[in-house]
Design a protein around this motif. Structure first.
Motif, PDB file in Angstrom:
ATOM      1  N   ASN A  14       0.813  -1.530   0.159  1.00 56.29           N
ATOM      2  CA  ASN A  14      -0.222  -0.050  -0.143  1.00 56.29           C
ATOM      3  C   ASN A  14       0.786   0.887  -0.018  1.00 56.29           C
ATOM      4  O   ASN A  14       1.008   1.797  -0.659  1.00 56.29           O
ATOM      5  CB  ASN A  14      -1.010   0.155   1.404  1.00 56.29           C
ATOM      6  N   GLU A  15       2.269   1.303   0.681  1.00 56.19           N
ATOM      7  CA  GLU A  15       2.785   2.318   0.861  1.00 56.19           C
ATOM      8  C   GLU A  15       3.458   2.699  -0.253  1.00 56.19           C
ATOM      9  O   GLU A  15       3.584   3.651  -0.703  1.00 56.19           O
ATOM     10  CB  GLU A  15       3.370   1.877   1.781  1.00 56.19           C
ATOM     11  N   LYS A  16       4.546   1.830  -0.795  1.00 60.26           N
ATOM     12  CA  LYS A  16       4.678   1.325  -2.552  1.00 60.26           C
ATOM     13  C   LYS A  16       3.512   1.807  -3.509  1.00 60.26           C
ATOM     14  O   LYS A  16       3.874   3.011  -4.324  1.00 60.26           O
ATOM     15  CB  LYS A  16       4.872   0.266  -3.438  1.00 60.26           C
ATOM     16  N   ARG A  17       2.285   1.547  -3.229  1.00 62.12           N
ATOM     17  CA  ARG A  17       1.504   2.101  -4.560  1.00 62.12           C
ATOM     18  C   ARG A  17       1.227   3.633  -4.042  1.00 62.12           C
ATOM     19  O   ARG A  17       1.343   4.219  -5.018  1.00 62.12           O
ATOM     20  CB  ARG A  17       0.168   1.274  -4.013  1.00 62.12           C
ATOM     21  N   LYS A  18       1.038   3.884  -2.548  1.00 58.98           N
ATOM     22  CA  LYS A  18       0.700   5.576  -2.513  1.00 58.98           C
ATOM     23  C   LYS A  18       2.129   6.239  -3.639  1.00 58.98           C
ATOM     24  O   LYS A  18       1.939   7.390  -3.426  1.00 58.98           O
ATOM     25  CB  LYS A  18       0.460   5.475  -1.075  1.00 58.98           C
ATOM     26  N   ASP A  19       3.257   6.021  -2.752  1.00 57.03           N
ATOM     27  CA  ASP A  19       4.533   6.062  -3.524  1.00 57.03           C
ATOM     28  C   ASP A  19       4.529   6.137  -5.046  1.00 57.03           C
ATOM     29  O   ASP A  19       4.851   7.658  -5.553  1.00 57.03           O
ATOM     30  CB  ASP A  19       5.606   5.222  -2.671  1.00 57.03           C
ATOM     31  N   THR A  20       3.570   5.959  -5.689  1.00 52.52           N
ATOM     32  CA  THR A  20       4.165   5.406  -6.513  1.00 52.52           C
ATOM     33  C   THR A  20       3.252   6.504  -7.146  1.00 52.52           C
ATOM     34  O   THR A  20       3.577   7.418  -8.150  1.00 52.52           O
ATOM     35  CB  THR A  20       3.581   4.037  -7.542  1.00 52.52           C
ATOM     36  N   LEU A  21       1.665   6.352  -6.509  1.00 49.52           N
ATOM     37  CA  LEU A  21       0.746   8.015  -7.390  1.00 49.52           C
ATOM     38  C   LEU A  21       1.435   8.922  -7.367  1.00 49.52           C
ATOM     39  O   LEU A  21       1.253   9.665  -7.727  1.00 49.52           O
ATOM     40  CB  LEU A  21      -0.355   7.489  -6.391  1.00 49.52           C
ATOM     41  N   LYS A  22       2.218   9.455  -6.038  1.00 49.15           N
ATOM     42  CA  LYS A  22       2.906  10.889  -5.550  1.00 49.15           C
ATOM     43  C   LYS A  22       3.728  10.880  -6.612  1.00 49.15           C
ATOM     44  O   LYS A  22       4.137  12.277  -6.910  1.00 49.15           O
ATOM     45  CB  LYS A  22       3.184  10.254  -4.026  1.00 49.15           C
ATOM     46  N   GLU A  23       4.693   9.812  -7.050  1.00 45.88           N
ATOM     47  CA  GLU A  23       5.460  10.287  -8.178  1.00 45.88           C
ATOM     48  C   GLU A  23       5.062  10.005  -9.165  1.00 45.88           C
ATOM     49  O   GLU A  23       5.390  11.273  -9.867  1.00 45.88           O
ATOM     50  CB  GLU A  23       6.532   8.853  -7.930  1.00 45.88           C
ATOM     51  N   LYS A  24       3.947   9.728  -9.954  1.00 47.82           N
ATOM     52  CA  LYS A  24       3.555   9.680 -11.325  1.00 47.82           C
ATOM     53  C   LYS A  24       2.801  11.392 -11.056  1.00 47.82           C
ATOM     54  O   LYS A  24       2.994  11.720 -11.947  1.00 47.82           O
ATOM     55  CB  LYS A  24       1.897   9.108 -11.025  1.00 47.82           C
ATOM     56  N   SER A  25       2.040  12.044 -10.136  1.00 45.82           N
ATOM     57  CA  SER A  25       1.293  13.100  -9.817  1.00 45.82           C
ATOM     58  C   SER A  25       2.675  14.771 -10.019  1.00 45.82           C
ATOM     59  O   SER A  25       2.606  15.720 -11.132  1.00 45.82           O
ATOM     60  CB  SER A  25      -0.098  13.217  -8.334  1.00 45.82           C
ATOM     61  N   VAL A  26       3.771  14.109  -9.008  1.00 48.25           N
ATOM     62  CA  VAL A  26       4.572  15.274  -9.312  1.00 48.25           C
ATOM     63  C   VAL A  26       5.568  14.876 -10.797  1.00 48.25           C
ATOM     64  O   VAL A  26       5.578  16.261 -10.879  1.00 48.25           O
ATOM     65  CB  VAL A  26       6.058  14.569  -8.356  1.00 48.25           C
ATOM     66  N   LEU A  27       5.717  14.013 -11.607  1.00 49.29           N
ATOM     67  CA  LEU A  27       6.272  13.868 -12.945  1.00 49.29           C
ATOM     68  C   LEU A  27       5.495  14.337 -13.810  1.00 49.29           C
ATOM     69  O   LEU A  27       6.080  15.478 -14.826  1.00 49.29           O
ATOM     70  CB  LEU A  27       6.447  12.449 -13.094  1.00 49.29           C
ATOM     71  N   ALA A  28       4.015  14.139 -13.578  1.00 47.86           N
ATOM     72  CA  ALA A  28       3.493  14.686 -14.255  1.00 47.86           C
ATOM     73  C   ALA A  28       3.528  16.793 -14.243  1.00 47.86           C
ATOM     74  O   ALA A  28       3.043  17.437 -15.618  1.00 47.86           O
ATOM     75  CB  ALA A  28       1.728  14.495 -14.634  1.00 47.86           C
ATOM     76  N   ALA A  29       3.354  16.835 -13.306  1.00 47.11           N
ATOM     77  CA  ALA A  29       3.293  18.154 -12.811  1.00 47.11           C
ATOM     78  C   ALA A  29       4.402  18.352 -13.696  1.00 47.11           C
ATOM     79  O   ALA A  29       4.881  19.936 -14.251  1.00 47.11           O
ATOM     80  CB  ALA A  29       3.319  18.677 -11.422  1.00 47.11           C
ATOM     81  N   ILE A  30       5.789  18.428 -13.258  1.00 48.46           N
ATOM     82  CA  ILE A  30       7.214  18.372 -13.982  1.00 48.46           C
ATOM     83  C   ILE A  30       6.781  18.731 -15.869  1.00 48.46           C
ATOM     84  O   ILE A  30       7.345  19.605 -16.051  1.00 48.46           O
ATOM     85  CB  ILE A  30       8.583  17.741 -13.536  1.00 48.46           C
ATOM     86  N   HIS A  31       7.186  17.554 -15.939  1.00 50.29           N
ATOM     87  CA  HIS A  31       6.536  17.505 -17.306  1.00 50.29           C
ATOM     88  C   HIS A  31       5.818  18.524 -17.648  1.00 50.29           C
ATOM     89  O   HIS A  31       6.518  19.136 -18.982  1.00 50.29           O
ATOM     90  CB  HIS A  31       5.899  16.284 -17.911  1.00 50.29           C
ATOM     91  N   GLU A  32       4.444  18.697 -17.525  1.00 47.87           N
ATOM     92  CA  GLU A  32       3.752  19.871 -18.236  1.00 47.87           C
ATOM     93  C   GLU A  32       4.674  21.144 -18.317  1.00 47.87           C
ATOM     94  O   GLU A  32       4.745  21.912 -19.037  1.00 47.87           O
ATOM     95  CB  GLU A  32       2.394  19.891 -17.370  1.00 47.87           C
ATOM     96  N   GLU A  33       5.020  21.692 -16.724  1.00 50.26           N
ATOM     97  CA  GLU A  33       5.548  23.391 -16.196  1.00 50.26           C
ATOM     98  C   GLU A  33       6.925  23.386 -17.710  1.00 50.26           C
ATOM     99  O   GLU A  33       7.039  23.984 -17.867  1.00 50.26           O
ATOM    100  CB  GLU A  33       5.967  23.188 -15.318  1.00 50.26           C
ATOM    101  N   PHE A  34       7.926  22.345 -17.886  1.00 51.29           N
ATOM    102  CA  PHE A  34       8.891  22.186 -18.356  1.00 51.29           C
ATOM    103  C   PHE A  34       8.462  22.354 -20.082  1.00 51.29           C
ATOM    104  O   PHE A  34       9.334  23.201 -20.561  1.00 51.29           O
ATOM    105  CB  PHE A  34      10.194  20.915 -18.397  1.00 51.29           C
ATOM    106  N   LEU A  35       7.157  21.305 -20.219  1.00 52.69           N
ATOM    107  CA  LEU A  35       7.380  22.058 -21.584  1.00 52.69           C
ATOM    108  C   LEU A  35       6.923  23.047 -21.923  1.00 52.69           C
ATOM    109  O   LEU A  35       6.874  24.300 -23.350  1.00 52.69           O
ATOM    110  CB  LEU A  35       5.518  20.820 -21.817  1.00 52.69           C
ATOM    111  N   GLN A  36       6.084  23.847 -21.096  1.00 47.31           N
ATOM    112  CA  GLN A  36       6.073  25.376 -21.026  1.00 47.31           C
ATOM    113  C   GLN A  36       7.182  26.169 -20.962  1.00 47.31           C
ATOM    114  O   GLN A  36       7.368  27.339 -21.443  1.00 47.31           O
ATOM    115  CB  GLN A  36       4.960  26.085 -20.712  1.00 47.31           C
ATOM    116  N   ASN A  37       8.177  25.471 -19.925  1.00 51.73           N
ATOM    117  CA  ASN A  37       9.332  26.453 -20.072  1.00 51.73           C
ATOM    118  C   ASN A  37       9.925  26.004 -20.924  1.00 51.73           C
ATOM    119  O   ASN A  37      11.220  27.245 -21.858  1.00 51.73           O
ATOM    120  CB  ASN A  37      10.105  25.724 -18.818  1.00 51.73           C
ATOM    121  N   ARG A  38      10.061  25.221 -21.799  1.00 46.03           N
ATOM    122  CA  ARG A  38      10.791  25.478 -23.092  1.00 46.03           C
ATOM    123  C   ARG A  38      10.479  25.827 -24.315  1.00 46.03           C
ATOM    124  O   ARG A  38      11.010  26.441 -24.715  1.00 46.03           O
ATOM    125  CB  ARG A  38      11.032  23.778 -23.766  1.00 46.03           C
TER     126      ARG A  38
END
Length: 242
Positions: free
Chosen positions: A46-70
């Motif tokens: 359950n903890e790994k699943r929560k971490d994976t979901l959190k990582e996915k959310s963080v990476l998605a935000a980073i990806h979108e932000e850096f696309l705009q920065n580009r």
């Protein structure tokens, strides 16, 4: 379930079946241990699943932000390069002959020389990770290292941009305001066109060229920032596979 186990133990004790009781007790301990291990495994999952979901959310935000920065970087760099190339064209004309050289072209080049833009990327996702100490949630070490170094890299890039802009404010403005029309309309008789042939003019254009070379040149900060930005975009898009 506990009541059933208790009844079994009491029955074995009453029947004086010591060996049977010991076997049962050992079996019960084993069952309890197995139950604890299963519970721990479920909790870890359950903890790994929560971490994976959190990582996915963080990476998605980073990806979108850096696309705009580009996109912003591309826009800013296009203006830096226009100014840089305008300097190149003026330098090729040195020494300028105001009687023979095309003044309309010189006017166009000078307008571009004065382009002053600054790269101001959004860094909300990176700052959020830093403030919450959440870098460990990102499993890709290369991406973690890039994000950690990103703010300093942007600061170095902006420092070169600011230096180039200060040349305009501190050096160009005093010279041009005394000699040439604000819009470089050389048809205005008040222009001191002989200033275009001066050593001071040549010095200022070369200085501006050198400043911009630190930004967009092959050895400047632009190639470094671009590569880092593109790598972050590439690595952060892995959120789609999580």
């Amino acid at each position: 379930m506990i009541k059933i186990f208790r009844n079994i133990r009491q029955k074995l004790l009453k029947e004086n079946k010591t060996i049977g009781y010991l076997k049962y007790a050992i079996g019960e301990i084993i069952l309890v241990v197995i139950g604890i291990l299963i519970a721990l495994q479920i909790n870890n999952w359950n903890e790994k699943r929560k971490d994976t979901l959190k990582e996915k959310s963080v990476l998605a935000a980073i990806h979108e932000e850096f696309l705009q920065n580009r996109k912003q970087l591309d826009s800013v760099i296009s203006y830096h390069k226009k100014s840089f190339h305008a300097c190149e064209k003026l330098i090729k004309l040195f020494p300028i002959d105001i009687e023979k050289d095309n003044l309309d072209s010189i006017s166009s080049y000078l307008n571009k020389v004065f382009y002053t833009w600054t790269f101001n990327p959004s860094q909300g996702s990176v700052n959020s990770i830093i403030s919450t100490s959440s870098f460990d949630i990102i499993r890709n070490k290369e991406l973690r290292d890039l994000l950690i170094s990103w703010p300093d890299m942007v600061a170095d890039f902006q420092e070169n941009e600011i230096q180039a802009r200060q040349t305009i404010y501190n050096e160009f403005d005093p010279f041009f305001s005394k000699n040439l029309d604000y819009n470089f309309n050389f048809k205005d008789k008040r222009n001191h066109l002989e200033a275009l042939s001066s050593l001071e003019f040549e010095y200022l254009i070369r200085l501006r060229y050198d400043n911009l070379n630190d930004v967009v040149g092959k050895s400047g900060s632009f190639p470094i920032v671009t590569k880092s930005l593109d790598d972050i975009i590439r690595l952060s898009q892995n959120f789609k596979d999580l």
